[in-house]
Design an enzyme around this catalytic site. Structure first.
Site, PDB file in Angstrom:
ATOM      1  N   ASP A 230       6.715   6.097  10.472  1.00 49.10           N
ATOM      2  CA  ASP A 230       5.509   6.920  10.509  1.00 49.10           C
ATOM      3  C   ASP A 230       5.911   8.266  11.126  1.00 49.10           C
ATOM      4  O   ASP A 230       6.944   8.390  11.796  1.00 49.10           O
ATOM      5  CB  ASP A 230       4.372   6.251  11.294  1.00 49.10           C
TER       6      ASP A 230
HETATM    7  C1  BGC Z   1      -0.206   8.543   9.657  1.00 50.85           C
HETATM    8  C2  BGC Z   1       0.362   8.053   8.345  1.00 50.85           C
HETATM    9  C3  BGC Z   1       0.580   9.214   7.421  1.00 50.85           C
HETATM   10  C4  BGC Z   1       1.513  10.189   8.109  1.00 50.85           C
HETATM   11  C5  BGC Z   1       1.898  11.366   7.245  1.00 50.85           C
HETATM   12  C6  BGC Z   1       0.565   9.704  10.236  1.00 50.85           C
HETATM   13  O1  BGC Z   1      -0.174  10.334  11.234  1.00 50.85           O
HETATM   14  O2  BGC Z   1      -0.256   7.479  10.579  1.00 50.85           O
HETATM   15  O3  BGC Z   1      -0.487   7.101   7.763  1.00 50.85           O
HETATM   16  O4  BGC Z   1       1.095   8.777   6.201  1.00 50.85           O
HETATM   17  O5  BGC Z   1       0.883  10.671   9.277  1.00 50.85           O
HETATM   18  O6  BGC Z   1       0.885  12.306   7.175  1.00 50.85           O
END
Ligand code: BGC
Length: 818
Positions: A230
């Site tokens: 993540d």
């Molecule tokens: C989220 C993810 C997301 C990623 C990219 C993170 O803050 O938890 O689900 O895909 O950001 O934007």
């Protein structure tokens, strides 16, 4: 015999052509959403984009207009493999149109505590429903050459302290419940990537969890795809590289890079581990057409605002809408009925949740616009009580760029010397500064300039950390200081602080909001993230006296044949990065419903929220329609359903409790950094059914649709290793309708929760009957045996239940073990 495809590149040979530094470079992103290209081996840039309900593109804000789909719970409420398959295909088209190779979805964490901020973004409280729908979604995407990304592995069910929280989950629960949707989708749909979560799992960061990533996912499941972190979740070098993480996002700066090269040199990480990570990056690139011969760009893809998308998105939204109460057949409405349409959500319908699942849609049709389009002057629209406490990003149109005249704002970024660094037009009235862009110098001040076409006593608001000063037609009208409330750097992006000033604004006046970013300390990331965040200027009407609003609502309700009150949550509750504290509707909405119900002949409540809300007034109203966050065609879908042009054929994907806390899992606040999943496998309906929480307001699986159903001749049918159920269903209603025949396994062992084990849908004309057979999935008969760390099959003892949610069990079929 298997013949290897000669046209496929030999990935190992490509890897062998790179030195260690070149290999490691490819294991961290090049930008926020891009991966590095490597011309020497024919590797093009791979682009990743959020999110589950629309393909936002390569920037966090200000992307091009793209289709905004119904949110995940609404899509899931159709209980339809076909709906999710179509969703995947649609997202693949949206992705290809933007040269995006991987869509960061589906989100298949579960609805554990309903306080979880991202519950709206995930399908269900039920692992089987989630796993099956995820499978269909992934297949739809990948059939069209776009990669899916299952997220977030694992036990990532709430947002409080999300970067540090340790989710403490016993092994049986982890396997049987929280890993199950991932396991099902991996086995049945072979997703090309999965995302490791922010949180820890039983003490170990998900991004460095050897037992989970190497042991379970890549080992036991034989997963050959890519494990990506993540965003900003990776906290270590050797531990994460050795733990099974393949790719660090975002980039270009991160904890791998030179540090990983050094760790390999020091013998802490073997080079073959780096090679395996790179192999998976290249395999992904190959799968999405970014390795070797360039992929054909697909021309002629549907426009996000074209007829095809409008039809699809209206239909997909309507199908998941769920009728939970319908006394005296109040719905559907007859044409010719006069309607008082009441509520802030009627005029400002919430079409999506907040955070990384947000997109910039071409339009968002309100319920007021949708219903008026069908009923014309028979609808009287009355705005309702306030529903937000924060200034929010204004819809394009409420302010205009003075330079271009288009909806949005004009932004000027200035350096410490007062020189202009960059000027931008922002369509969304907000601007992400220092994240998506590559600015040549630090920004000391940002000026947001906009024309407000419709003046009056307005609320001017600012989003973003810093010291703000507002002027109207050159005269200062107020100052505010905005600071972060936590040390989570993501807050500046996902939930920037906001504040408002009240001002008298003449029609067409120029409004300017200037933020001094030099004081914006605490946006604590090194390099280009310093001072970064989401900033914006918003304008909206000043709040009105609630007593006046309620009196207007009551008067309108009295004058009409029926009152439709639209209530709901907003992105203040349903958002990434923050959890809720209550399921109560914000503001005075409960009072508004009661006031209208007391005045109206009939009252229909439309709930514009993805996740359960409390309905203390439920017995005072005639009908309740759960409309979710319906995406860009929201108002058209709601109108079609209210008038019966489309059936609200949804079934709840989550149990709706009667009160705050009246659910098997509740608190999302870690204690000493730990969030213990103490309810084990008894989350949601499983726990309610076991008496671990009071009877709910509405069960998982409940939904009335526009049909009524008889179940006869229920019986067990043989399955491969365990039986399924069959039943004759008859549509005894007056309209064509879709029934979802649900089969639950209630094991004889009371230590094992009742669980959904299969479903099958059927659409029948009035009076029509059909024999429906529902196989049960063998994975729902398994129990994780902790002592031997292996799966055991439950005996065929207990019952199979045919039920329309556990509050409406139509047949209980005893299982015998002999
Ligand atoms: C989220 C993810 C997301 C990623 C990219 C993170 O803050 O938890 O689900 O895909 O950001 O934007």
């Amino acid at each position: 015999m298997h013949h290897p495809d000669q046209t496929r590149p030999d990935l190992s040979a490509l890897i062998a052509r790179l030195d260690l530094k070149a290999k490691v470079r490819l294991l961290t992103g090049s930008t926020m959403y891009g991966l590095h290209a490597e011309a020497d081996i024919g590797l093009a840039e791979v682009h990743l984009s959020d999110g589950p309900t629309g393909v936002r593109g390569l920037t966090f804000t200000s992307g091009p207009p793209v289709a905004l789909l119904p949110n995940a719970t609404l899509l899931a409420s159709a209980w339809s493999d076909e709906v999710l398959h179509e969703t995947g295909r649609l997202l693949a088209e949206e992705a290809r149109a933007q040269d995006v190779h991987v869509v960061l979805g589906p989100t298949i964490n579960l609805h554990r505590s309903l306080l979880g901020g991202r519950v709206f973004e995930a399908f269900s409280e039920d692992p089987y429903l989630s796993g099956r729908l995820a499978t269909a979604y992934v297949r739809g995407l990948q059939e069209r050459g776009v990669g899916a990304c299952l997220k977030h592995v694992v036990a990532n069910e709430s947002e409080t302290d999300r970067h540090s929280v340790d989710s403490v989950v016993d092994d049986a629960t982890l396997r049987e419940v929280y890993l199950l949707p991932f396991e099902m989708a991996v086995a049945d749909a072979h997703p090309w990537s999965v995302m490791a979560a922010y949180n820890r799992v039983n003490g170990v960061s998900a991004t460095e969890h050897d037992g989970l990533l190497n042991g379970v996912v890549k080992g036991e499941w034989g997963y050959d795809g890519l494990v990506v972190s993540d965003w900003f979740a990776t906290r270590s070098t050797a531990a994460s590289a050795n733990g099974g993480l393949d790719l660090v996002m975002p980039g270009p700066v991160g904890p791998w890079g030179d540090a990983l090269v050094a760790a390999v040199s020091a013998g802490e990480v073997e080079e073959r581990v780096v090679d395996d990570h790179l192999h998976r990056v290249l395999l992904l690139a190959e799968r999405v057409g970014a390795l070797g011969a360039p992929r054909q760009v697909t021309a002629g893809l549907p426009r996000p605002d074209g007829d095809l998308r409008r039809e699809q998105l209206t239909r997909l939204a309507a199908q998941g809408m769920t009728l939970v109460r319908n006394e005296r057949a109040t719905l559907p409405l007859e044409r010719g009925t006069t309607v008082a349409l009441i509520g802030r959500h009627a005029v400002d319908t919430v079409c999506m949740g907040g955070g990384s699942a947000q997109v910039t849609p071409p339009h968002q049709v309100s319920v007021a616009d949708g219903l008026t389009a069908l009923l014309g002057s028979a609808v009287r629209v009355v705005d309702g009580v306030e529903v937000r406490t924060r200034a929010v990003a204004a819809r394009a149109g409420s302010v205009r760029d003075p330079e271009t005249g288009d909806g949005g704002v004009h932004v000027v970024l200035l350096g410490a010397d007062g020189a202009v660094i960059e000027e931008r037009h922002e369509r969304a009235a907000t601007s992400m500064i220092g994240v998506d862009d590559d600015l040549p110098a630090p920004v000391a001040e940002a000026r947001f300039r906009a024309v407000v076409p419709h003046g009056g006593p307005l609320q001017l608001g600012a989003l973003g950390v810093g010291s703000w000063r507002f002027t109207v037609a050159g005269a200062e009208v107020g100052r505010i200081e905005l600071r972060l409330s936590t040390d989570d750097a993501g807050e500046a992006i996902l939930r920037p602080p906001s504040g408002t000033v009240l001002a008298e604004v003449p029609d067409g006046a120029l409004v300017e909001a200037v933020v001094d970013l030099r004081a914006a300390s605490g946006l604590g990331r090194p390099g280009r993230m310093a001072g970064a965040g989401l900033f914006g200027l918003v304008a909206g009407p000043a709040p009105r006296d609630p007593a006046v609003v309620l009196a207007e609502a009551a008067a309108a309700a009295r004058d009409a044949d029926v009152a439709v009150v639209v209530v709901g949550l907003t992105e203040e509750q349903e958002t990434e990065s923050v959890d809720k504290s209550t399921l109560a509707l914000p503001g005075d909405q409960d009072t508004m419903v009661r006031t209208v119900a007391a005045a109206a002949r009939r009252t229909i409540v439309v709930v514009n929220a993805a996740t359960p809300v409390l309905m203390p007034w439920v017995d005072e109203v005639d009908a309740v329609l759960v409309a979710g966050l319906p995406g860009q065609e929201a108002g058209h879908a709601v109108a079609a359903v209210l008038l019966g042009d489309r059936e609200p054929a949804g079934r709840l994907v989550t149990t709706w409790p009667v009160a705050d806390g009246a659910a098997p899992a509740w608190s999302v606040t870690p204690v000493d950094g730990r969030l213990v999943y103490a309810e084990g496998a008894f989350l949601g309906h499983r726990g309610h059914a076991a008496g671990r929480a009071p009877a709910p307001a509405f069960w998982f699986g409940h939904g009335l649709g526009y049909g009524t159903w008889d179940y006869t001749d229920a019986r067990l049918v043989a399955g491969a290793e365990r039986p399924g159920a069959a039943v004759t269903v008859t549509n005894t209603g007056l309209r064509r309708s879709r029934e979802v025949v649900q089969v639950y396994l209630r094991p004889a062992d009371p230590g094992q929760p009742v669980r959904l084990a299969g479903w099958q849908a059927v659409t029948l004309a009035p009076g029509e009957s059909r024999d429906v057979e529902v196989p049960t999935d063998l994975r729902m008969w398994r129990r994780w045996d902790v002592a031997t760390a292996t799966w055991a099959l439950l005996p065929a003892a207990g019952e199979l239940l045919l039920a329309r949610g556990l509050g409406d069990v139509r047949a209980a079929l005893p299982l015998s073990d002999d």
